[in-house]
Design a protein around this motif. Structure first.
Motif, mmCIF file in Angstrom:
data_model
loop_
_atom_site.group_PDB
_atom_site.id
_atom_site.type_symbol
_atom_site.label_atom_id
_atom_site.label_comp_id
_atom_site.label_asym_id
_atom_site.label_seq_id
_atom_site.Cartn_x
_atom_site.Cartn_y
_atom_site.Cartn_z
ATOM 1 N N ALA A 161 65.021 64.022 29.302
ATOM 2 C CA ALA A 161 64.551 62.861 28.898
ATOM 3 C C ALA A 161 62.993 63.336 28.265
ATOM 4 N N SER A 162 62.564 62.768 27.180
ATOM 5 C CA SER A 162 61.200 62.760 26.739
ATOM 6 C C SER A 162 60.242 62.519 27.525
ATOM 7 N N ALA A 163 59.105 63.113 27.275
ATOM 8 C CA ALA A 163 57.856 62.725 28.366
ATOM 9 C C ALA A 163 57.572 61.014 28.516
ATOM 10 N N PRO A 164 57.468 60.456 27.323
ATOM 11 C CA PRO A 164 57.339 59.047 27.252
ATOM 12 C C PRO A 164 58.428 58.171 28.035
ATOM 13 N N SER A 195 71.754 51.582 33.707
ATOM 14 C CA SER A 195 72.573 52.756 33.816
ATOM 15 C C SER A 195 71.608 53.651 34.820
ATOM 16 N N THR A 196 72.299 53.719 35.958
ATOM 17 C CA THR A 196 71.389 54.646 36.971
ATOM 18 C C THR A 196 71.723 56.122 36.598
ATOM 19 N N LYS A 197 72.810 56.487 35.807
ATOM 20 C CA LYS A 197 72.798 57.756 35.234
ATOM 21 C C LYS A 197 71.470 58.289 34.558
ATOM 22 N N LYS A 198 70.792 57.459 33.702
ATOM 23 C CA LYS A 198 69.561 57.933 33.301
ATOM 24 C C LYS A 198 68.326 58.700 34.408
ATOM 25 N N PHE A 199 68.647 58.030 35.567
ATOM 26 C CA PHE A 199 67.697 58.308 36.705
ATOM 27 C C PHE A 199 68.017 59.770 37.431
ATOM 28 N N SER A 228 57.831 58.944 31.631
ATOM 29 C CA SER A 228 56.967 58.214 32.190
ATOM 30 C C SER A 228 57.060 56.876 32.499
ATOM 31 N N GLN A 229 57.943 56.169 31.610
ATOM 32 C CA GLN A 229 58.463 54.703 31.605
ATOM 33 C C GLN A 229 59.261 54.405 32.859
ATOM 34 N N MET A 230 60.156 55.618 33.086
ATOM 35 C CA MET A 230 61.152 55.598 34.178
ATOM 36 C C MET A 230 60.604 55.584 35.514
ATOM 37 N N VAL A 231 59.329 56.511 35.661
ATOM 38 C CA VAL A 231 58.775 56.682 36.946
ATOM 39 C C VAL A 231 57.811 55.502 37.280
ATOM 40 N N GLU A 232 57.237 54.863 36.113
ATOM 41 C CA GLU A 232 56.638 53.629 36.136
ATOM 42 C C GLU A 232 57.425 52.352 36.780
ATOM 43 N N PHE A 233 58.651 52.389 36.188
ATOM 44 C CA PHE A 233 59.593 51.545 36.717
ATOM 45 C C PHE A 233 59.991 51.749 38.173
ATOM 46 N N CYS A 234 60.375 53.063 38.682
ATOM 47 C CA CYS A 234 60.456 53.257 39.956
ATOM 48 C C CYS A 234 59.302 52.931 40.866
ATOM 49 N N ASN A 235 57.995 53.123 40.411
ATOM 50 C CA ASN A 235 56.689 52.913 41.377
ATOM 51 C C ASN A 235 56.637 51.358 41.348
ATOM 52 N N ASN A 236 57.339 50.506 40.571
ATOM 53 C CA ASN A 236 56.998 49.210 40.694
ATOM 54 C C ASN A 236 58.392 48.435 41.547
#
Length: 91
Positions: A27-30, A16-20, A33-41
């Motif tokens: 969203a919580s910090a963890p 769901s792109t709604k999360k982004f 962090s997971q979402m940013v890492e997902f994007c960076n890859n």
């Protein structure tokens, strides 16, 4: 046209792109962090980042949280730009 959008990981993994775009700030910090890492890859992270800047977007774009087309954390945005430039020159 923005053909790169079809290659974006967030569009291709039944997420769901709604999360982004709508829920990232809450969203919580963890999770952030997971979402940013997902994007960076993602293979189109640079295009996504530039699109957000050029189109005054809000949300997580190119591994950076934007508000009205401006990175909320300019230092992180600059770090990501340098890292992307480095990766591009090594390819």
């Amino acid at each position: 046209m923005n053909h790169w959008i079809a290659q974006a990981k967030c569009k291709n993994e039944n997420r769901s792109t709604k999360k982004f775009f709508e829920e990232f700030e809450k969203a919580s910090a963890p999770i952030k962090s997971q979402m940013v890492e997902f994007c960076n890859n993602c293979e189109v992270v640079n295009e996504c980042f530039e699109y957000a800047q050029d189109n005054n977007e809000t949300g997580l774009w190119g591994g950076t949280y934007f508000q009205a087309g401006r990175p909320k954390n300019p230092m992180r945005a600059r770090y990501l730009e340098l890292d992307r430039d480095s990766r591009a020159s090594n390819s």
